[in-house]
Write a protein that holds these residues in place. Structure first.
Motif, PDB file in Angstrom:
ATOM      1  N   LEU A 136       0.829  -1.202   0.000  1.00 53.01           N
ATOM      2  CA  LEU A 136       0.000   0.000   0.000  1.00 53.01           C
ATOM      3  C   LEU A 136       0.867   1.257   0.000  1.00 53.01           C
ATOM      4  O   LEU A 136       0.586   2.228  -0.718  1.00 53.01           O
ATOM      5  CB  LEU A 136      -0.924  -0.012   1.219  1.00 53.01           C
ATOM      6  CG  LEU A 136      -1.960   1.104   1.337  1.00 53.01           C
ATOM      7  CD1 LEU A 136      -2.847   1.176   0.094  1.00 53.01           C
ATOM      8  CD2 LEU A 136      -2.817   0.897   2.583  1.00 53.01           C
ATOM      9  N   LEU A 137       1.948   1.239   0.767  1.00 55.90           N
ATOM     10  CA  LEU A 137       2.856   2.388   0.809  1.00 55.90           C
ATOM     11  C   LEU A 137       3.597   2.557  -0.518  1.00 55.90           C
ATOM     12  O   LEU A 137       3.877   3.681  -0.946  1.00 55.90           O
ATOM     13  CB  LEU A 137       3.843   2.222   1.963  1.00 55.90           C
ATOM     14  CG  LEU A 137       3.210   2.249   3.363  1.00 55.90           C
ATOM     15  CD1 LEU A 137       4.235   1.848   4.416  1.00 55.90           C
ATOM     16  CD2 LEU A 137       2.630   3.620   3.672  1.00 55.90           C
ATOM     17  N   GLU A 138       3.873   1.424  -1.173  1.00 56.96           N
ATOM     18  CA  GLU A 138       4.517   1.511  -2.483  1.00 56.96           C
ATOM     19  C   GLU A 138       3.571   2.127  -3.507  1.00 56.96           C
ATOM     20  O   GLU A 138       3.982   2.943  -4.348  1.00 56.96           O
ATOM     21  CB  GLU A 138       4.969   0.127  -2.953  1.00 56.96           C
ATOM     22  CG  GLU A 138       5.729   0.168  -4.282  1.00 56.96           C
ATOM     23  CD  GLU A 138       6.230  -1.194  -4.711  1.00 56.96           C
ATOM     24  OE1 GLU A 138       7.396  -1.296  -5.124  1.00 56.96           O
ATOM     25  OE2 GLU A 138       5.450  -2.169  -4.634  1.00 56.96           O
ATOM     26  N   LYS A 139       2.287   1.765  -3.439  1.00 59.31           N
ATOM     27  CA  LYS A 139       1.309   2.342  -4.366  1.00 59.31           C
ATOM     28  C   LYS A 139       1.164   3.850  -4.175  1.00 59.31           C
ATOM     29  O   LYS A 139       0.780   4.570  -5.091  1.00 59.31           O
ATOM     30  CB  LYS A 139      -0.037   1.647  -4.206  1.00 59.31           C
ATOM     31  CG  LYS A 139      -0.055   0.231  -4.783  1.00 59.31           C
ATOM     32  CD  LYS A 139      -1.416  -0.417  -4.629  1.00 59.31           C
ATOM     33  CE  LYS A 139      -1.390  -1.824  -5.223  1.00 59.31           C
ATOM     34  NZ  LYS A 139      -2.684  -2.533  -5.064  1.00 59.31           N
ATOM     35  N   ALA A 140       1.501   4.311  -2.967  1.00 61.04           N
ATOM     36  CA  ALA A 140       1.462   5.751  -2.690  1.00 61.04           C
ATOM     37  C   ALA A 140       2.779   6.432  -3.058  1.00 61.04           C
ATOM     38  O   ALA A 140       2.969   7.619  -2.779  1.00 61.04           O
ATOM     39  CB  ALA A 140       1.174   5.990  -1.214  1.00 61.04           C
ATOM     40  N   ASN A 141       3.696   5.672  -3.688  1.00 59.89           N
ATOM     41  CA  ASN A 141       4.994   6.179  -4.146  1.00 59.89           C
ATOM     42  C   ASN A 141       5.897   6.652  -3.007  1.00 59.89           C
ATOM     43  O   ASN A 141       6.752   7.513  -3.195  1.00 59.89           O
ATOM     44  CB  ASN A 141       4.802   7.317  -5.162  1.00 59.89           C
ATOM     45  CG  ASN A 141       4.095   6.850  -6.414  1.00 59.89           C
ATOM     46  OD1 ASN A 141       4.429   5.796  -6.963  1.00 59.89           O
ATOM     47  ND2 ASN A 141       3.115   7.603  -6.872  1.00 59.89           N
ATOM     48  N   LEU A 142       5.713   6.055  -1.827  1.00 61.40           N
ATOM     49  CA  LEU A 142       6.587   6.409  -0.703  1.00 61.40           C
ATOM     50  C   LEU A 142       7.846   5.548  -0.669  1.00 61.40           C
ATOM     51  O   LEU A 142       8.885   5.988  -0.191  1.00 61.40           O
ATOM     52  CB  LEU A 142       5.829   6.257   0.627  1.00 61.40           C
ATOM     53  CG  LEU A 142       4.692   7.249   0.862  1.00 61.40           C
ATOM     54  CD1 LEU A 142       3.972   6.920   2.155  1.00 61.40           C
ATOM     55  CD2 LEU A 142       5.234   8.679   0.902  1.00 61.40           C
ATOM     56  N   ILE A 143       7.732   4.315  -1.162  1.00 61.51           N
ATOM     57  CA  ILE A 143       8.864   3.387  -1.170  1.00 61.51           C
ATOM     58  C   ILE A 143       8.823   2.561  -2.458  1.00 61.51           C
ATOM     59  O   ILE A 143       7.812   2.553  -3.168  1.00 61.51           O
ATOM     60  CB  ILE A 143       8.837   2.421   0.040  1.00 61.51           C
ATOM     61  CG1 ILE A 143       7.486   1.658   0.082  1.00 61.51           C
ATOM     62  CG2 ILE A 143       9.081   3.167   1.351  1.00 61.51           C
ATOM     63  CD1 ILE A 143       7.405   0.587   1.151  1.00 61.51           C
ATOM     64  N   LYS A 144       9.906   1.849  -2.732  1.00 62.80           N
ATOM     65  CA  LYS A 144       9.959   0.855  -3.799  1.00 62.80           C
ATOM     66  C   LYS A 144      10.420  -0.454  -3.178  1.00 62.80           C
ATOM     67  O   LYS A 144      11.347  -0.475  -2.360  1.00 62.80           O
ATOM     68  CB  LYS A 144      10.940   1.269  -4.904  1.00 62.80           C
ATOM     69  CG  LYS A 144      10.494   2.480  -5.716  1.00 62.80           C
ATOM     70  CD  LYS A 144       9.305   2.163  -6.597  1.00 62.80           C
ATOM     71  CE  LYS A 144       8.925   3.365  -7.464  1.00 62.80           C
ATOM     72  NZ  LYS A 144       7.711   3.096  -8.257  1.00 62.80           N
ATOM     73  N   LEU A 145       9.775  -1.560  -3.582  1.00 62.85           N
ATOM     74  CA  LEU A 145      10.028  -2.858  -2.973  1.00 62.85           C
ATOM     75  C   LEU A 145      10.628  -3.850  -3.950  1.00 62.85           C
ATOM     76  O   LEU A 145      10.440  -3.741  -5.163  1.00 62.85           O
ATOM     77  CB  LEU A 145       8.709  -3.438  -2.443  1.00 62.85           C
ATOM     78  CG  LEU A 145       8.025  -2.665  -1.317  1.00 62.85           C
ATOM     79  CD1 LEU A 145       6.562  -3.087  -1.206  1.00 62.85           C
ATOM     80  CD2 LEU A 145       8.752  -2.888  -0.003  1.00 62.85           C
ATOM     81  N   GLU A 146      11.339  -4.823  -3.395  1.00 62.21           N
ATOM     82  CA  GLU A 146      11.764  -5.978  -4.183  1.00 62.21           C
ATOM     83  C   GLU A 146      10.524  -6.767  -4.587  1.00 62.21           C
ATOM     84  O   GLU A 146       9.510  -6.759  -3.889  1.00 62.21           O
ATOM     85  CB  GLU A 146      12.691  -6.874  -3.358  1.00 62.21           C
ATOM     86  CG  GLU A 146      13.982  -6.219  -2.900  1.00 62.21           C
ATOM     87  CD  GLU A 146      14.960  -5.968  -4.039  1.00 62.21           C
ATOM     88  OE1 GLU A 146      14.738  -6.515  -5.147  1.00 62.21           O
ATOM     89  OE2 GLU A 146      15.939  -5.237  -3.817  1.00 62.21           O
ATOM     90  N   ASN A 147      10.604  -7.455  -5.710  1.00 58.93           N
ATOM     91  CA  ASN A 147       9.477  -8.241  -6.206  1.00 58.93           C
ATOM     92  C   ASN A 147       9.523  -9.639  -5.596  1.00 58.93           C
ATOM     93  O   ASN A 147      10.219 -10.521  -6.086  1.00 58.93           O
ATOM     94  CB  ASN A 147       9.520  -8.316  -7.736  1.00 58.93           C
ATOM     95  CG  ASN A 147       8.296  -9.036  -8.296  1.00 58.93           C
ATOM     96  OD1 ASN A 147       7.294  -9.167  -7.618  1.00 58.93           O
ATOM     97  ND2 ASN A 147       8.396  -9.502  -9.527  1.00 58.93           N
ATOM     98  N   LYS A 148       8.800  -9.823  -4.486  1.00 58.66           N
ATOM     99  CA  LYS A 148       8.729 -11.132  -3.838  1.00 58.66           C
ATOM    100  C   LYS A 148       7.379 -11.259  -3.155  1.00 58.66           C
ATOM    101  O   LYS A 148       6.618 -10.285  -3.071  1.00 58.66           O
ATOM    102  CB  LYS A 148       9.878 -11.326  -2.849  1.00 58.66           C
ATOM    103  CG  LYS A 148       9.993 -10.266  -1.787  1.00 58.66           C
ATOM    104  CD  LYS A 148      11.212 -10.476  -0.878  1.00 58.66           C
ATOM    105  CE  LYS A 148      11.124 -11.751  -0.080  1.00 58.66           C
ATOM    106  NZ  LYS A 148      12.167 -11.840   0.942  1.00 58.66           N
ATOM    107  N   GLU A 149       7.081 -12.440  -2.636  1.00 59.44           N
ATOM    108  CA  GLU A 149       5.740 -12.706  -2.112  1.00 59.44           C
ATOM    109  C   GLU A 149       5.485 -11.971  -0.797  1.00 59.44           C
ATOM    110  O   GLU A 149       4.638 -11.082  -0.725  1.00 59.44           O
ATOM    111  CB  GLU A 149       5.538 -14.206  -1.917  1.00 59.44           C
ATOM    112  CG  GLU A 149       4.121 -14.564  -1.506  1.00 59.44           C
ATOM    113  CD  GLU A 149       3.887 -16.059  -1.437  1.00 59.44           C
ATOM    114  OE1 GLU A 149       2.809 -16.456  -0.973  1.00 59.44           O
ATOM    115  OE2 GLU A 149       4.789 -16.817  -1.836  1.00 59.44           O
ATOM    116  N   ASN A 150       6.164 -12.336   0.271  1.00 58.72           N
ATOM    117  CA  ASN A 150       5.969 -11.699   1.570  1.00 58.72           C
ATOM    118  C   ASN A 150       7.130 -10.762   1.851  1.00 58.72           C
ATOM    119  O   ASN A 150       8.254 -11.199   2.094  1.00 58.72           O
ATOM    120  CB  ASN A 150       5.850 -12.752   2.678  1.00 58.72           C
ATOM    121  CG  ASN A 150       4.466 -13.366   2.733  1.00 58.72           C
ATOM    122  OD1 ASN A 150       3.495 -12.778   2.244  1.00 58.72           O
ATOM    123  ND2 ASN A 150       4.355 -14.545   3.311  1.00 58.72           N
TER     124      ASN A 150
END
Length: 255
Positions: A136-150
């Protein structure tokens, strides 16, 4: 002889009563509220519904696995899958009922764009809801995450505002709003303290979220009469109308 007959009849009465009683576990808001509303609907079908409330995400699954419950109603399938994997249990969803969209709340900011550098964010510490909060925070452009399940805060690859993360049990998150700058709170706990994701959330999960809440039972019980009655009642017109009227869009029927 009469004493033996009395004991036999008492045992028979207990077995019959147990067979017509469905014991279900749930967290208080909205799940236990919905179940309490549904009791007359079960009674009309010849069943008594007994609702046991839990303020924890793990205990209701242990109770179901140990046969202290016939079913539970509080979790989404990704959480259930993760629990089965880590606890070596075999619990299964029999139907999805509703979506309780997760949202970000703050007592200090009115707009997500105004979040300061180094702000603290409280998030759930159970694996699936923590990953869900970070998404949810990534969708708000606050962070970027690695592409993994959990995902956990260790999987953040870009954090331009240098946000700090506080990992807490989900039930503790509403209280964290007094200290943290923001908190990502599952809506069942937000509603319990008077927070409405539609009105109070800075960011809210979209309606196409995969985290619909399910009824869970032990594997092998999917086609038992109690499971069929649970699905029938909790997918009824009366339940749908109750959810829509009571929660005004903060809880969304999925049927």
């Amino acid at each position: 002889m009469m004493k033996k007959i009395f004991l036999f009849l008492s045992l028979l009465s207990f077995i019959f009563a147990s067979d017509k009683t469905i014991v279900i576990g749930a967290t208080p808001t909205p799940h236990a509220e919905i179940l309490k509303f549904s009791k007359p609907l079960f009674e009309a079908r010849g069943y008594k519904l007994e609702v046991k409330e839990f303020n924890d995400y793990l205990i209701p699954n242990f109770a179901l696995n140990d046969k202290d419950l016939d079913a539970n109603f509080y979790q989404h399938k990704p959480f259930l899958d993760d629990f089965n994997k880590n606890k070596n249990t075999n619990l299964v969803p029999i139907e999805h009922i509703l979506l309780v969209p997760m949202a970000v709340y703050s007592n200090k900011f009115k707009d997500i764009a105004n979040i300061k550098n180094g702000a603290s964010i409280a998030i759930p510490n159970d694996p699936t809801n923590e990953s869900r909060a970070l998404d949810l925070l990534e969708k708000a452009n606050l962070i970027k995450l690695e592409n993994k399940e959990n995902k956990t805060p260790l999987d953040i690859k870009e954090n331009p505002k240098k946000l700090k993360f506080i990992e807490l049990k989900a039930a503790q998150l509403p209280r964290a709003l007094g200290d943290a700058d923001l908190a990502v709170i599952p809506t069942n706990y937000a509603l319990g303290v008077g927070l409405n994701p539609l009105k109070d959330g800075l960011i809210i999960e979209s309606k196409d979220s995969p985290y619909a809440i399910v009824i869970a039972v032990r594997k092998g019980d999917e086609d038992k009469e109690k499971s069929k009655i649970l699905k029938e009642v909790l997918h009824s017109k009366e339940i749908k109308e109750y959810i829509e009227k009571t929660y005004q869009g903060s809880v969304i029927p999925t049927f």
